[in-house]
Scaffold this motif. Structure first.
Motif, PDB file in Angstrom:
ATOM      1  N   VAL A 172     -28.535  46.182 -90.024  1.00  0.00           N
ATOM      2  CA  VAL A 172     -29.588  46.619 -90.938  1.00  0.00           C
ATOM      3  C   VAL A 172     -29.630  45.662 -92.123  1.00  0.00           C
ATOM      4  N   ASP A 173     -30.759  44.963 -92.284  1.00  0.00           N
ATOM      5  CA  ASP A 173     -30.927  44.019 -93.400  1.00  0.00           C
ATOM      6  C   ASP A 173     -29.762  43.026 -93.502  1.00  0.00           C
ATOM      7  N   GLY A 174     -29.345  42.539 -92.350  1.00  0.00           N
ATOM      8  CA  GLY A 174     -28.277  41.557 -92.330  1.00  0.00           C
ATOM      9  C   GLY A 174     -26.877  42.124 -92.416  1.00  0.00           C
ATOM     10  N   LEU A 175     -26.762  43.448 -92.572  1.00  0.00           N
ATOM     11  CA  LEU A 175     -25.455  44.095 -92.657  1.00  0.00           C
ATOM     12  C   LEU A 175     -25.160  44.822 -91.352  1.00  0.00           C
ATOM     13  N   LEU A 176     -23.953  44.658 -90.838  1.00  0.00           N
ATOM     14  CA  LEU A 176     -23.563  45.308 -89.599  1.00  0.00           C
ATOM     15  C   LEU A 176     -23.120  46.744 -89.866  1.00  0.00           C
ATOM     16  N   ILE A 177     -23.662  47.695 -89.078  1.00  0.00           N
ATOM     17  CA  ILE A 177     -23.175  49.075 -89.137  1.00  0.00           C
ATOM     18  C   ILE A 177     -21.761  49.083 -88.569  1.00  0.00           C
ATOM     19  N   PRO A 178     -20.786  49.660 -89.267  1.00  0.00           N
ATOM     20  CA  PRO A 178     -19.376  49.494 -88.875  1.00  0.00           C
ATOM     21  C   PRO A 178     -18.940  50.364 -87.696  1.00  0.00           C
ATOM     22  N   PHE A 179     -19.766  50.426 -86.652  1.00  0.00           N
ATOM     23  CA  PHE A 179     -19.389  51.140 -85.440  1.00  0.00           C
ATOM     24  C   PHE A 179     -19.574  50.181 -84.261  1.00  0.00           C
ATOM     25  N   LYS A 180     -18.539  50.051 -83.440  1.00  0.00           N
ATOM     26  CA  LYS A 180     -18.575  49.107 -82.335  1.00  0.00           C
ATOM     27  C   LYS A 180     -18.311  49.756 -80.984  1.00  0.00           C
ATOM     28  N   GLU A 181     -17.838  50.998 -80.997  1.00  0.00           N
ATOM     29  CA  GLU A 181     -17.429  51.651 -79.756  1.00  0.00           C
ATOM     30  C   GLU A 181     -17.999  53.060 -79.672  1.00  0.00           C
ATOM     31  N   PHE A 182     -18.131  53.536 -78.442  1.00  0.00           N
ATOM     32  CA  PHE A 182     -18.515  54.923 -78.221  1.00  0.00           C
ATOM     33  C   PHE A 182     -17.344  55.835 -78.584  1.00  0.00           C
ATOM     34  N   SER A 183     -17.653  56.964 -79.208  1.00  0.00           N
ATOM     35  CA  SER A 183     -16.597  57.927 -79.518  1.00  0.00           C
ATOM     36  C   SER A 183     -15.989  58.476 -78.240  1.00  0.00           C
ATOM     37  N   ARG A 184     -16.802  58.545 -77.173  1.00  0.00           N
ATOM     38  CA  ARG A 184     -16.322  58.899 -75.837  1.00  0.00           C
ATOM     39  C   ARG A 184     -16.997  57.933 -74.861  1.00  0.00           C
ATOM     40  N   PRO A 185     -16.228  57.095 -74.172  1.00  0.00           N
ATOM     41  CA  PRO A 185     -16.823  56.055 -73.335  1.00  0.00           C
ATOM     42  C   PRO A 185     -17.853  56.584 -72.344  1.00  0.00           C
ATOM     43  N   LEU A 186     -18.899  55.770 -72.129  1.00  0.00           N
ATOM     44  CA  LEU A 186     -19.939  56.089 -71.147  1.00  0.00           C
ATOM     45  C   LEU A 186     -19.416  55.901 -69.730  1.00  0.00           C
ATOM     46  N   LEU A 187     -20.067  56.584 -68.798  1.00  0.00           N
ATOM     47  CA  LEU A 187     -19.797  56.375 -67.378  1.00  0.00           C
ATOM     48  C   LEU A 187     -21.114  56.041 -66.692  1.00  0.00           C
ATOM     49  N   LYS A 188     -21.198  54.854 -66.113  1.00  0.00           N
ATOM     50  CA  LYS A 188     -22.405  54.411 -65.413  1.00  0.00           C
ATOM     51  C   LYS A 188     -22.086  54.263 -63.932  1.00  0.00           C
ATOM     52  N   CYS A 189     -22.816  54.979 -63.090  1.00  0.00           N
ATOM     53  CA  CYS A 189     -22.535  55.008 -61.652  1.00  0.00           C
ATOM     54  C   CYS A 189     -23.758  54.588 -60.850  1.00  0.00           C
TER      55      CYS A 189
END
Length: 323
Positions: A112-129
């Motif tokens: 946002v406006d050149g600033l990174l939102i400090p979240f990089k991971e899912f709180s609970r990992p996704l499952l893609k099948c």
């Protein structure tokens, strides 16, 4: 000849083996047997071919429950990873699971406006099948459980302080919004320029009209857009089963969770255009959506309490008529 396919969502509320910890608690053997019996009863009502589960602490516990039910005994089961002390998502399928991926990190960090939102991971990992349907048709299914509305409090903050609670809810919303954008990025890989059906199953912890949920589904094209631009948007759009049901019914009684007197729809199933009747090239169509919510209680007006072996969420089943 058409065939019915049923896809469900089931938040199991902390499924764990007896005498094993979950959130500093545990089930006795008697409580686990009651939980297993109750889950099996709900599964018998659902009779779903593919089910996405949330709040699974133990793959062994899930397999124990599934394998003990004659209807589901031969289902294929895959579970994602747990993160820290949080539960995971999982899937059970009548049809073969050709491939699956556990996605822990965001494809990219939100800026946002050149600033990174400090979240990089899912709180609970996704499952893609990738699931192989009867006639060789593949389905891409994503199971998700996004950050709840529960406040994210900093060390030393008082949960009963209204301002601290407001800040904590804002942090939770920021994380859920970042997760939603990341889910959308993951989905684009299987939606864009593909003709295989895509289904999202999950406890998204917000209503179907909320911004976070709409980030995942995408927005329908503006009516005056040129047709070639509309087709590009339709190609990557997901449709809420709840909306499809509402268009086909005279009333809307879809709710999957009760909190502090509020009836909310937090558990969702979305489908791509291949499963929507309005698409002239559809290969299936949603015909009905059922919610199994008779066990839910409004604890603001009732002296009863939901036992810990039941779930505080309703189960959802979407009926799809496949061509």
């Amino acid at each position: 000849m058409s065939k019915e396919l049923k896809i469900g969502s089931f938040n199991l509320l902390n499924l764990q083996l007896p005498e094993r910890p979950y959130y500093n608690r545990s089930y006795t053997y008697e409580e686990f047997e009651k939980k297993q019996a109750w889950i099996s009863h709900q599964l018998n009502s659902m009779k779903a071919d593919i089910i996405g589960f949330q709040e699974v602490f133990s793959e062994e516990a899930l397999k124990t429950v599934i394998r003990s039910n004659p209807y589901y005994r031969d289902y294929h089961i895959v579970m994602s990873d747990r993160k820290g002390g949080s539960p995971a998502v999982a899937i059970a399928s009548r049809y073969p699971i050709k491939d699956y991926e556990v996605i822990r990190e965001f494809p990219e960090q939100l800026e946002v406006d050149g600033l990174l939102i400090p979240f990089k991971e899912f709180s609970r990992p996704l499952l893609k099948c990738q699931i192989e349907y009867d006639d060789g048709q593949d389905f891409h299914v994503v199971v998700a459980h996004l950050k709840s509305k529960r406040p994210m409090l900093e060390d030393g903050e008082d949960r009963d302080d209204p301002l601290a609670q407001a800040k904590g809810q804002a942090r939770a919303l920021l994380l859920r919004a970042a997760e939603s954008a990341a889910v959308r990025a993951v989905l684009m890989e299987v939606l864009e320029n593909r003709d295989s059906p895509v289904v999202v199953i999950g406890d998204l912890n917000d209503t179907h009209t909320s911004v976070t949920t709409r980030i995942i589904s995408g927005e329908a094209p503006f009516r005056y857009l040129p047709m070639h631009k509309k087709r590009k948007i339709w190609d990557v759009l997901l449709y809420h089963a709840k909306d499809i049901q509402a268009r086909n019914s005279y009333t809307d009684t879809y709710y999957t969770h009760l909190h502090n007197g509020h009836h909310e729809a937090l558990d969702h199933i979305m489908v791509s255009q291949e499963l929507v009747r309005e698409n002239p090239n559809h290969i299936g169509r949603v015909t009905m959506v059922r919610t199994f919510n008779d066990h839910l209680l409004d604890e603001t007006i009732s002296e009863e309490r939901i036992p810990n072996w039941q779930s505080d969420h309703a189960q959802v089943v979407v009926h799809i008529e496949m061509q």
